[in-house]
Structure formats: C-alpha cells, structure tokens
Design an enzyme around this catalytic site. Structure first.
Site, mmCIF file in Angstrom:
data_model
loop_
_atom_site.group_PDB
_atom_site.id
_atom_site.type_symbol
_atom_site.label_atom_id
_atom_site.label_comp_id
_atom_site.label_asym_id
_atom_site.label_seq_id
_atom_site.Cartn_x
_atom_site.Cartn_y
_atom_site.Cartn_z
ATOM 1 C CB SER A 1 -0.854 -0.010 1.270
ATOM 2 O OG SER A 1 -1.498 1.226 1.439
ATOM 3 C CE1 TYR B 1 -3.920 -2.070 5.192
ATOM 4 C CE2 TYR B 1 -3.164 0.126 4.600
ATOM 5 C CZ TYR B 1 -3.608 -1.129 4.232
ATOM 6 O OH TYR B 1 -3.703 -1.428 2.899
ATOM 7 C CE LYS C 1 -1.473 -4.161 3.360
ATOM 8 N NZ LYS C 1 -1.912 -5.478 2.847
HETATM 9 C C1 WQD Z 1 -10.129 9.637 0.095
HETATM 10 C C2 WQD Z 1 -10.337 11.142 0.251
HETATM 11 C C3 WQD Z 1 -10.730 11.841 2.512
HETATM 12 C C4 WQD Z 1 -14.528 9.834 3.112
HETATM 13 C C5 WQD Z 1 -7.131 5.076 2.538
HETATM 14 C C6 WQD Z 1 -5.934 4.570 3.298
HETATM 15 C C7 WQD Z 1 -4.928 4.033 2.343
HETATM 16 C C8 WQD Z 1 -5.525 2.983 1.482
HETATM 17 C C9 WQD Z 1 -6.760 3.477 0.804
HETATM 18 C C10 WQD Z 1 -6.027 0.752 2.024
HETATM 19 C C11 WQD Z 1 -9.636 11.711 1.478
HETATM 20 C C12 WQD Z 1 -11.947 12.095 1.650
HETATM 21 C C13 WQD Z 1 -13.361 10.303 2.559
HETATM 22 C C14 WQD Z 1 -15.584 10.771 3.364
HETATM 23 C C15 WQD Z 1 -14.214 12.530 2.479
HETATM 24 N N1 WQD Z 1 -5.810 1.879 2.311
HETATM 25 N N2 WQD Z 1 -13.193 11.621 2.256
HETATM 26 N N3 WQD Z 1 -15.382 12.069 3.016
HETATM 27 O O1 WQD Z 1 -7.621 7.984 3.168
HETATM 28 O O2 WQD Z 1 -6.942 8.433 0.764
HETATM 29 O O3 WQD Z 1 -6.734 6.159 1.729
HETATM 30 O O4 WQD Z 1 -7.657 4.048 1.750
HETATM 31 O O5 WQD Z 1 -6.327 -0.239 1.897
HETATM 32 O O6 WQD Z 1 -3.884 3.516 3.067
HETATM 33 O O7 WQD Z 1 -5.403 5.647 4.060
HETATM 34 O O8 WQD Z 1 -8.948 6.987 1.197
HETATM 35 O O9 WQD Z 1 -11.276 6.805 0.514
HETATM 36 O O10 WQD Z 1 -10.760 7.186 2.960
HETATM 37 O O11 WQD Z 1 -10.391 9.032 1.342
HETATM 38 O O12 WQD Z 1 -14.080 13.718 2.206
HETATM 39 O O13 WQD Z 1 -16.657 10.413 3.885
HETATM 40 O O14 WQD Z 1 -11.738 11.359 0.480
HETATM 41 O O15 WQD Z 1 -10.543 12.895 3.420
HETATM 42 O O16 WQD Z 1 -9.159 12.992 1.131
HETATM 43 P P1 WQD Z 1 -7.522 7.521 1.775
HETATM 44 P P2 WQD Z 1 -10.410 7.433 1.540
#
Ligand code: WQD
Length: 320
Positions: free
Chosen positions: A116, A140, A144
């Site tokens: 990741s 997490y 990895k």
């Molecule tokens: C994306 C963007 C949020 C929800 C995470 C893990 C990473 C990987 C993938 C794996 C961000 C914004 C989100 C919401 C929002 N993990 N958001 N409202 O955090 O980039 O990555 O998932 O398996 O290690 O950290 O992904 O989809 O949570 O967020 O505004 O209700 O959407 O702040 O900018 P993220 P995400």
C-alpha cells in the site's frame, strides 16, 4: 498451466485478481476465510478453499503443487488498526509470516504481495516514487512495511522472489459485473458516496475544503481495481521470466480531488448528492500521487481507466 494460490481471493481486490488470472488461463485456487470476502465474488472456474492464514497446516496443504502465491489477505481499515493493533499484528503480521513459512516448507518460490501507499506516510515530496522513505503513520501501513522487509530477508535466506505492489486508492468494479458482492460497512470515499446515493446513509461529508490544492479538497490517485488486477497477472508473469524482486507503485500518476469525485459522481448518477463540508480528517495528507513509471517499465503495464467518470460508472453499475 501455472497454478496460483490467491489468498484473500474472495475479497474486493482479490476477486478481481482471481478473475484476471482466470481470463489469462491460469489454474486458480482461492484461499479465503470469508471474514470479509464473499463466495458470491468467485466465478465457477476458481477452485475454493475456505481457510485462515492463521491455520498453518491448512495453508501448507493449500500450497501443495502451487507455482506462485498472491497474498491479499489483510485487514485494511486504517482507523481500526490504530484502535486495535493486536488484531492487525495477528492477522497482517503473523498471517503473513505463516504464508512465507508455508512457502518455504512447500517449496513455493514466488509471491506477489498486496502492499500500500500507506508505507510512505506523509509525503516528503510528490509524486511519490519507490525510493521515497518508508515512514508509515498508521499501524496498518506498518504491517505492510514489515511484510515487505520480511520478503527481502526470505529472498536472501530462502530464495523466495517477490513483487510488492503498493496500491494508491483502489476504486471501481469489474465492468462485466462478475464480482457480485459489495463491501459491507465501507470506509472509503466512493463506496460512501454510493451509500448516500442509494439512501443507505443520509448524505456524507467532505473532510476539508481549505487545503492548498486545486479546489481546496484533498487530491488522490484513484486506480481502477481491474487495472490493479492486470498488474498482478503481469507481476506473476515477470517473476516467471526472471525479473528481480521489486516494490512497485500502482497508481495512475494523476490526481483527482474529492470535489471532482463528488461532481463526477453526481453526473454519473444523474442527480444531486446530499453532502456538507466538514473539518479536515486527522492524518489526511493534502495530496497523494504515485510516480508509477517503474511499474509501467518493469511490468509493461498501463492503467486502462484514466477517466474518473468511467471509473465511477463501474461502481454505480453495481447499484443499478
Ligand atoms: C479519500 C479522500 C478523505 C470519506 C485510505 C488509506 C490508504 C488505502 C486506501 C487501504 C480523502 C476524503 C473520505 C468521506 C471525504 N488503504 N473523504 N469524506 O484515506 O486516501 O486512503 O484508503 O487499503 O492507506 O489511508 O482513502 O477513501 O478514505 O479518502 O471527504 O466520507 O476522500 O478525506 O481525502 P484515503 P479514503
């Protein structure tokens, strides 16, 4: 026929990987404990063993006669990993150790591992290449990192060769709708939007619109899950053609902001979504984007999905 054991192959990414391997005529066995994976995600061509990576004997039995392992059996909720590191230590760390040890005992020499972008932590520069220091900011991501380090040692000591694929933000579904199961209790942006669009939840929030980005909301590198799947098949193929062990970023190299995702989703769905702006979410970097040239070069891989609307459409298709 090359025989591949896809561990975690009933999960969201694993089931797409299993499909890709079947499409490319591999002999595929899925090994999954069905804790979050679903049998509905499997096509009938895949053999299936219900088993846990914490059950060493069962793992060893599953590895008999296998040419390569793909390991996608990890727990992946970042927040949960900080609340309950014990769970992640056992599942992601002990489970991964069991997989490597079973490979040693059954003489399986090739592994592709689901890593990741979380291994990098807060980016020190952008785009993030594979030389970027590994400095995970959640447990997490640390699990990895640990597995990547272990694989490097098992290569030196036991001749196991590996490809660690560092996914950026995985999104989308198989365009042919062969993966049937949606993830329960989604934690990520696009599935949350889908829940709001179908009234499974009452709207959603955009976390932060005061970032120093193109429109004030966070930017991410969204990579389609079928493109991830293709990269796994190519990684197996390259390991068999003698390519050296590698850690490779899997992303598009392009960013899309949260606002752009939301706007594109409204266009795809054809109606306005109910959302509001909320403060920044703790631990969110403003921008995450891959330098993915190494994967392009080493694997001969390029993502087919580059348009966020097209990606969202494959997700929306699961709802209609
Ligand atoms: C994306 C963007 C949020 C929800 C995470 C893990 C990473 C990987 C993938 C794996 C961000 C914004 C989100 C919401 C929002 N993990 N958001 N409202 O955090 O980039 O990555 O998932 O398996 O290690 O950290 O992904 O989809 O949570 O967020 O505004 O209700 O959407 O702040 O900018 P993220 P995400």
């Amino acid at each position: 026929m090359v025989k591949v054991l896809v561990i975690g192959g009933a999960g969201y990414i694993g089931s797409h990987v299993a499909l890709e391997l079947i499409d490319k005529s591999y002999d595929v066995t899925v090994y999954d404990n069905l804790s979050t994976g679903q049998k509905a995600n499997l096509t009938q061509e895949a053999k299936f063993i219900q088993g846990d990576i914490l059950d060493f004997q069962s793992l060893k039995n599953a590895m008999k006669g296998v040419d390569a392992v793909i390991h996608l059996a990890g727990k992946k909720a970042v927040g949960e990993s900080m609340q309950n590191p014990q769970l992640y230590a056992v599942n992601n760390m002990q489970g991964s150790i069991n997989i490597l040890n079973a490979m040693v005992e059954e003489n399986v020499k090739n592994i592709v591992f689901s890593s990741s972008a979380a291994v990098y932590g807060i980016p020190q520069y952008l785009p993030i290449d594979e030389q970027h220091p590994k400095n995970p900011m959640n447990f997490y991501g640390y699990t990895k990192c640990m597995m990547e380090d272990l694989m490097a040692w098992y290569e030196k000591l036991k001749g196991i060769r590996y490809m660690a694929l560092r996914y950026f933000n995985a999104v989308g579904y198989d365009a042919l709708k062969r993966v049937k199961g949606k993830e329960a209790n989604p934690q990520n942006l696009l599935p949350i939007i889908m829940d709001a669009a179908t009234s499974r939840r009452d709207g959603f929030q955009i976390f932060g619109n005061d970032y120093d980005t193109k429109d004030g909301t966070c930017e991410r590198d969204y990579i389609h899950v079928s493109d991830l799947a293709t990269a796994h098949e190519k990684a197996i193929h390259k390991l068999f053609s003698g390519e050296q062990s590698r850690c490779l970023n899997l992303g598009t190299g392009k960013t899309v902001s949260v606002q752009q995702v939301v706007d594109a989703a409204e266009q795809v769905i054809g109606k306005p979504l109910k959302y509001s702006y909320a403060p920044r979410r703790a631990g969110d970097p403003a921008v995450l984007v891959a330098k993915a040239d190494l994967a392009f070069k080493v694997l001969g891989w390029t993502p087919r999905y580059t348009d966020i609307k097209e990606i969202i459409q494959t997700t929306w298709n699961m709802e209609i």
